[in-house]
Design a protein around this motif. Structure first.
Motif, PDB file in Angstrom:
ATOM      1  N   LEU A 129       0.833  -1.206   0.000  1.00  0.00           N
ATOM      2  CA  LEU A 129       0.000   0.000   0.000  1.00  0.00           C
ATOM      3  C   LEU A 129       0.869   1.259   0.000  1.00  0.00           C
ATOM      4  O   LEU A 129       0.540   2.248  -0.667  1.00  0.00           O
ATOM      5  CB  LEU A 129      -0.921  -0.001   1.222  1.00  0.00           C
ATOM      6  N   GLU A 130       1.975   1.224   0.729  1.00  0.00           N
ATOM      7  CA  GLU A 130       2.882   2.375   0.753  1.00  0.00           C
ATOM      8  C   GLU A 130       3.458   2.637  -0.634  1.00  0.00           C
ATOM      9  O   GLU A 130       3.558   3.795  -1.066  1.00  0.00           O
ATOM     10  CB  GLU A 130       4.016   2.125   1.750  1.00  0.00           C
ATOM     11  N   GLU A 131       3.845   1.585  -1.323  1.00  0.00           N
ATOM     12  CA  GLU A 131       4.385   1.740  -2.674  1.00  0.00           C
ATOM     13  C   GLU A 131       3.346   2.302  -3.630  1.00  0.00           C
ATOM     14  O   GLU A 131       3.634   3.188  -4.449  1.00  0.00           O
ATOM     15  CB  GLU A 131       4.874   0.393  -3.204  1.00  0.00           C
ATOM     16  N   MET A 132       2.141   1.777  -3.536  1.00  0.00           N
ATOM     17  CA  MET A 132       1.086   2.151  -4.474  1.00  0.00           C
ATOM     18  C   MET A 132       0.581   3.573  -4.242  1.00  0.00           C
ATOM     19  O   MET A 132       0.272   4.293  -5.194  1.00  0.00           O
ATOM     20  CB  MET A 132      -0.076   1.153  -4.359  1.00  0.00           C
ATOM     21  N   LEU A 133       0.481   3.977  -2.967  1.00  0.00           N
ATOM     22  CA  LEU A 133      -0.139   5.257  -2.629  1.00  0.00           C
ATOM     23  C   LEU A 133       0.864   6.327  -2.223  1.00  0.00           C
ATOM     24  O   LEU A 133       0.483   7.477  -1.998  1.00  0.00           O
ATOM     25  CB  LEU A 133      -1.158   5.050  -1.503  1.00  0.00           C
ATOM     26  N   VAL A 134       2.151   5.943  -2.131  1.00  0.00           N
ATOM     27  CA  VAL A 134       3.220   6.866  -1.737  1.00  0.00           C
ATOM     28  C   VAL A 134       2.875   7.508  -0.392  1.00  0.00           C
ATOM     29  O   VAL A 134       2.590   8.716  -0.293  1.00  0.00           O
ATOM     30  CB  VAL A 134       3.469   7.946  -2.812  1.00  0.00           C
ATOM     31  N   CYS A 135       2.866   6.686   0.634  1.00  0.00           N
ATOM     32  CA  CYS A 135       2.544   7.153   1.971  1.00  0.00           C
ATOM     33  C   CYS A 135       3.319   6.321   2.990  1.00  0.00           C
ATOM     34  O   CYS A 135       4.074   5.421   2.611  1.00  0.00           O
ATOM     35  CB  CYS A 135       1.035   7.051   2.234  1.00  0.00           C
ATOM     36  N   GLN A 136       3.159   6.625   4.253  1.00  0.00           N
ATOM     37  CA  GLN A 136       3.813   5.898   5.328  1.00  0.00           C
ATOM     38  C   GLN A 136       2.754   5.304   6.242  1.00  0.00           C
ATOM     39  O   GLN A 136       1.893   6.012   6.758  1.00  0.00           O
ATOM     40  CB  GLN A 136       4.727   6.825   6.144  1.00  0.00           C
ATOM     41  N   ILE A 137       2.791   3.979   6.429  1.00  0.00           N
ATOM     42  CA  ILE A 137       1.807   3.293   7.270  1.00  0.00           C
ATOM     43  C   ILE A 137       2.487   2.828   8.542  1.00  0.00           C
ATOM     44  O   ILE A 137       3.454   2.067   8.497  1.00  0.00           O
ATOM     45  CB  ILE A 137       1.175   2.102   6.516  1.00  0.00           C
ATOM     46  N   GLU A 138       1.990   3.277   9.665  1.00  0.00           N
ATOM     47  CA  GLU A 138       2.600   2.960  10.960  1.00  0.00           C
ATOM     48  C   GLU A 138       2.020   1.709  11.605  1.00  0.00           C
ATOM     49  O   GLU A 138       2.673   1.066  12.421  1.00  0.00           O
ATOM     50  CB  GLU A 138       2.430   4.146  11.921  1.00  0.00           C
ATOM     51  N   GLN A 139       0.773   1.358  11.234  1.00  0.00           N
ATOM     52  CA  GLN A 139       0.150   0.205  11.871  1.00  0.00           C
ATOM     53  C   GLN A 139      -0.945  -0.401  11.005  1.00  0.00           C
ATOM     54  O   GLN A 139      -1.479   0.239  10.097  1.00  0.00           O
ATOM     55  CB  GLN A 139      -0.438   0.585  13.234  1.00  0.00           C
ATOM     56  N   GLY A 140      -1.235  -1.675  11.295  1.00  0.00           N
ATOM     57  CA  GLY A 140      -2.345  -2.378  10.674  1.00  0.00           C
ATOM     58  C   GLY A 140      -3.067  -3.127  11.778  1.00  0.00           C
ATOM     59  O   GLY A 140      -2.798  -2.908  12.967  1.00  0.00           O
ATOM     60  N   ALA A 141      -3.962  -4.028  11.404  1.00  0.00           N
ATOM     61  CA  ALA A 141      -4.688  -4.783  12.425  1.00  0.00           C
ATOM     62  C   ALA A 141      -5.063  -6.156  11.887  1.00  0.00           C
ATOM     63  O   ALA A 141      -5.251  -6.340  10.684  1.00  0.00           O
ATOM     64  CB  ALA A 141      -5.939  -4.029  12.870  1.00  0.00           C
ATOM     65  N   ILE A 142      -5.144  -7.118  12.806  1.00  0.00           N
ATOM     66  CA  ILE A 142      -5.601  -8.469  12.478  1.00  0.00           C
ATOM     67  C   ILE A 142      -6.835  -8.758  13.312  1.00  0.00           C
ATOM     68  O   ILE A 142      -6.794  -8.632  14.547  1.00  0.00           O
ATOM     69  CB  ILE A 142      -4.520  -9.525  12.766  1.00  0.00           C
ATOM     70  N   TYR A 143      -7.929  -9.128  12.648  1.00  0.00           N
ATOM     71  CA  TYR A 143      -9.150  -9.490  13.361  1.00  0.00           C
ATOM     72  C   TYR A 143      -9.246 -11.008  13.413  1.00  0.00           C
ATOM     73  O   TYR A 143      -9.276 -11.673  12.382  1.00  0.00           O
ATOM     74  CB  TYR A 143     -10.389  -8.925  12.656  1.00  0.00           C
ATOM     75  N   TYR A 144      -9.266 -11.549  14.634  1.00  0.00           N
ATOM     76  CA  TYR A 144      -9.358 -12.992  14.835  1.00  0.00           C
ATOM     77  C   TYR A 144     -10.806 -13.381  15.125  1.00  0.00           C
ATOM     78  O   TYR A 144     -11.385 -12.951  16.125  1.00  0.00           O
ATOM     79  CB  TYR A 144      -8.438 -13.435  15.967  1.00  0.00           C
ATOM     80  N   VAL A 145     -11.364 -14.201  14.235  1.00  0.00           N
ATOM     81  CA  VAL A 145     -12.773 -14.581  14.344  1.00  0.00           C
ATOM     82  C   VAL A 145     -13.034 -15.374  15.619  1.00  0.00           C
ATOM     83  O   VAL A 145     -14.069 -15.218  16.265  1.00  0.00           O
ATOM     84  CB  VAL A 145     -13.202 -15.400  13.104  1.00  0.00           C
TER      85      VAL A 145
END
Length: 221
Positions: A129-145
């Motif tokens: 996503l950083e490559e595609m949108l030229v931005c910096q991502i500090e965090q993501g999330a995982i949702y465990y069902v």
């Protein structure tokens, strides 16, 4: 978006971290055997993947089934969900006012793991996503069902370095067309490919000794 033929599936980094041989059997030899856990996981992903579905809730924009690609990792795949939050450090999006910062969300059927397998897959999505949108991502999330809880995952330099290292190793195996050897352990009991891999039998077999013994049989003094 049509990735180059030699780009590997991003989801494979999770398999690779769990077991390199499992990754090889699935992604190099195209072998797959489903069990209850994998079937339930596939259904969970089917529920959250709805290509092209966009939902807006005030300062939150939700996109499901977003295709991503990373040329640094030479990986391509689909994010279960990408949340875009309004942020002064974000990027402009077509048809939406303001600046938006992406946050990848990965859905997993089970519970949080001790290993970084799930976190590495999420990190690879963030890098893409950083490559595609030229931005910096500090965090993501995982949702465990299973636990119905969301785990916030910092996209640290250490995690990025590990994701890049694993992607490099995956691409090397792919270029050589080589399926890694098995390393039997407790994780084998949870693997859907256990009956195809036969890890205990494979470990006992010594191809070099087998060949030497048969060569010796053929040599007549």
């Amino acid at each position: 978006m049509n990735p180059p033929d030699d780009y590997l599936l991003m989801s494979g980094i999770q398999h690779f971290c769990f077991c390199r041989r499992q990754w090889g059997l699935i992604h190099l030899e195209q072998q797959w055997q489903e069990n209850q856990r994998t079937a339930e996981g596939r259904l969970d992903h089917a529920r959250c993947h709805d290509d092209g579905l966009t939902e807006k809730r005030g300062d939150l924009l939700i996109i499901r089934g977003m295709r991503v690609i990373s040329h640094h990792l030479k990986l391509t795949g689909t994010c279960d969900v990408v949340e875009f939050h309004t942020d002064a450090t974000g990027v402009p999006l077509q048809s939406h006012k303001g600046l938006w910062l992406p946050m990848p969300i990965e859905y997993k059927h089970g519970a949080p793991k001790e290993s970084d397998a799930d976190r590495l897959q999420l990190c690879a999505q963030a890098i893409a996503l950083e490559e595609m949108l030229v931005c910096q991502i500090e965090q993501g999330a995982i949702y465990y069902v299973e636990t119905r809880r969301r785990e916030i995952v910092p996209i640290t330099p250490e995690l990025r370095e590990k994701a890049q290292s694993m992607a490099n190793e995956m691409n090397l195996y792919f270029s050589r067309g080589h399926t890694p050897k098995s390393k039997p352990g407790k994780h084998c009991n949870a693997c859907s490919l256990k009956e195809l891999c036969l890890p205990a039998l494979y470990q006992r077999a010594d191809p070099a000794s087998y060949l030497r013994a048969h060569i010796d049989e053929e040599v007549i003094p």
